[in-house]
Design a protein around this motif. Structure first.
Motif, PDB file in Angstrom:
ATOM      1  N   LYS A  15      33.095  30.125  53.984  1.00 29.89           N
ATOM      2  CA  LYS A  15      34.095  29.083  53.687  1.00 29.89           C
ATOM      3  C   LYS A  15      35.390  29.395  54.436  1.00 29.89           C
ATOM      4  CE  LYS A  15      36.664  27.059  49.932  1.00 29.89           C
ATOM      5  NZ  LYS A  15      37.563  27.626  48.967  1.00 29.89           N
ATOM      6  N   PRO A  36      48.900  25.512  45.611  1.00 31.58           N
ATOM      7  CA  PRO A  36      48.105  25.796  44.410  1.00 31.58           C
ATOM      8  C   PRO A  36      47.348  27.124  44.464  1.00 31.58           C
ATOM      9  CG  PRO A  36      47.354  23.769  45.511  1.00 31.58           C
ATOM     10  CD  PRO A  36      48.417  24.357  46.366  1.00 31.58           C
ATOM     11  N   LYS A  41      47.383  31.455  50.374  1.00 31.08           N
ATOM     12  CA  LYS A  41      48.712  32.041  50.583  1.00 31.08           C
ATOM     13  C   LYS A  41      48.632  33.561  50.770  1.00 31.08           C
ATOM     14  CE  LYS A  41      50.238  30.450  46.617  1.00 31.08           C
ATOM     15  NZ  LYS A  41      48.959  29.841  46.125  1.00 31.08           N
ATOM     16  N   SER A  42      47.930  34.226  49.839  1.00 30.55           N
ATOM     17  CA  SER A  42      47.839  35.697  49.945  1.00 30.55           C
ATOM     18  C   SER A  42      47.057  36.098  51.192  1.00 30.55           C
ATOM     19  CB  SER A  42      47.157  36.291  48.709  1.00 30.55           C
ATOM     20  OG  SER A  42      47.938  36.039  47.577  1.00 30.55           O
ATOM     21  N   GLN A  79      50.790  41.341  44.827  1.00 34.65           N
ATOM     22  CA  GLN A  79      50.997  40.783  43.486  1.00 34.65           C
ATOM     23  C   GLN A  79      50.963  41.887  42.432  1.00 34.65           C
ATOM     24  OE1 GLN A  79      47.980  37.810  42.830  1.00 34.65           O
ATOM     25  NE2 GLN A  79      49.031  36.288  44.058  1.00 34.65           N
TER      26      GLN A  79
END
Ligand SMILES: Nc1ncnc2c1ncn2[C@@H]1O[C@H](COP(=O)(O)OP(=O)(O)OP(=O)(O)O)[C@@H](O)[C@H]1O
Length: 243
Positions: A15, A36, A41-42, A79
């Motif tokens: 994917k 979202p 993003k990461s 994170q």
């Protein structure tokens, strides 16, 4: 440090989770990355940090491929930052120790940054025994203490109380940005993006739908961005749904 990405994509499990035509970040600016959960993003930040390789594509740092010199000037705070099983002082001094600075300079710089983050009381405490918000402050102090040229932050204030968030935003805007640092910050706090970012990038399904100067971003015509921000247009002008 300027960064350029061209025709870059990342595939996980067949994917495409990131698909970038052209993207640049310039020094002396704060960039916000919003979008979202699962948007990519990461993944984008990890590729810039050179922690993940793109499946295909080009990424340049000051017009060159990644080098040990580039790596020395950048720092990435994840994170869930990993802290060493040592005192907070030792954790924060670590980047200075590996750069072989003298003990007096190390002590001065670490104590100054601990004061900036209001964490002097944690000096002797083991970094593995902190609350979530304290852990984020120690990880940020460790990232900033060596004055990086490129600072990559993945939701750095997610566990912090409002006055701590304000303190971190103040440090980024008034102490780090003026050093000429490129700061890229992933945030789910849209108000934070509005307060501190020069430009904001909107990403969804691995695609960048918007990269706009702060004010323009909140006046966007892009339907996806507007839906994400819950933007409404009223007689009074733009109303920010969740800002
Ligand atoms: N190591 C991995 N192996 C397989 N798939 C991954 C891996 N890392 C991320 N993904 C997938 O890639 C997509 C993008 O993930 P990423 O962590 O970049 O999203 P994000 O925008 O940072 O999300 P969030 O806001 O939830 O932190 C997701 O669908 C995720 O499941």
């Amino acid at each position: 440090m300027n960064i350029t990405m061209e025709n870059l994509y990342k595939i996980y499990n067949n994917k495409k989770v990131l698909d970038i035509g052209n993207l640049t970040f310039e020094k002396n600016k704060i960039y916000g990355i919003v979008g979202p959960n699962g948007a990519g993003k990461s993944t984008l930040l990890k590729i810039i940090a050179s922690l993940e390789k793109p499946t295909e594509g080009i990424i340049l740092y000051e017009s060159s491929p990644i080098s040990s010199e580039n790596l020395k000037g950048m720092t990435y705070v994840s994170q869930n930052p990993y802290l060493l099983d040592r005192s907070c002082f030792n954790n924060i001094s670590y980047p200075l120790q590996i750069r072989k600075m003298d003990n007096k300079t190390i002590e001065d710089r670490v104590l100054t940054i601990m004061k900036d983050f209001k964490i002097e009381y944690l000096k002797e405490q083991m970094a593995t025994k902190l609350s979530a918000g304290e852990g984020q402050k120690v990880a940020l102090a460790r990232a900033l203490v060596f004055k990086p040229e490129l600072l990559l932050l993945d939701e750095p204030t997610a566990n912090m109380d409002p006055s701590s968030i304000e303190m971190v935003e103040h440090i980024l805007l008034n102490k780090i940005k003026p050093l000429g640092t490129t700061i890229i910050i992933i945030t789910h706090n849209i108000g934070q993006a509005k307060r501190i970012c020069d430009e904001i990038v909107y990403i969804e399904d691995g695609i960048i739908y918007e990269k706009e100067e702060n004010n323009n971003f909140f006046r966007t015509d892009n339907l996806k961005t507007r839906k994400f921000l819950s933007l409404e247009y009223t007689d009074m002008g733009w109303k920010y749904g969740n800002v």
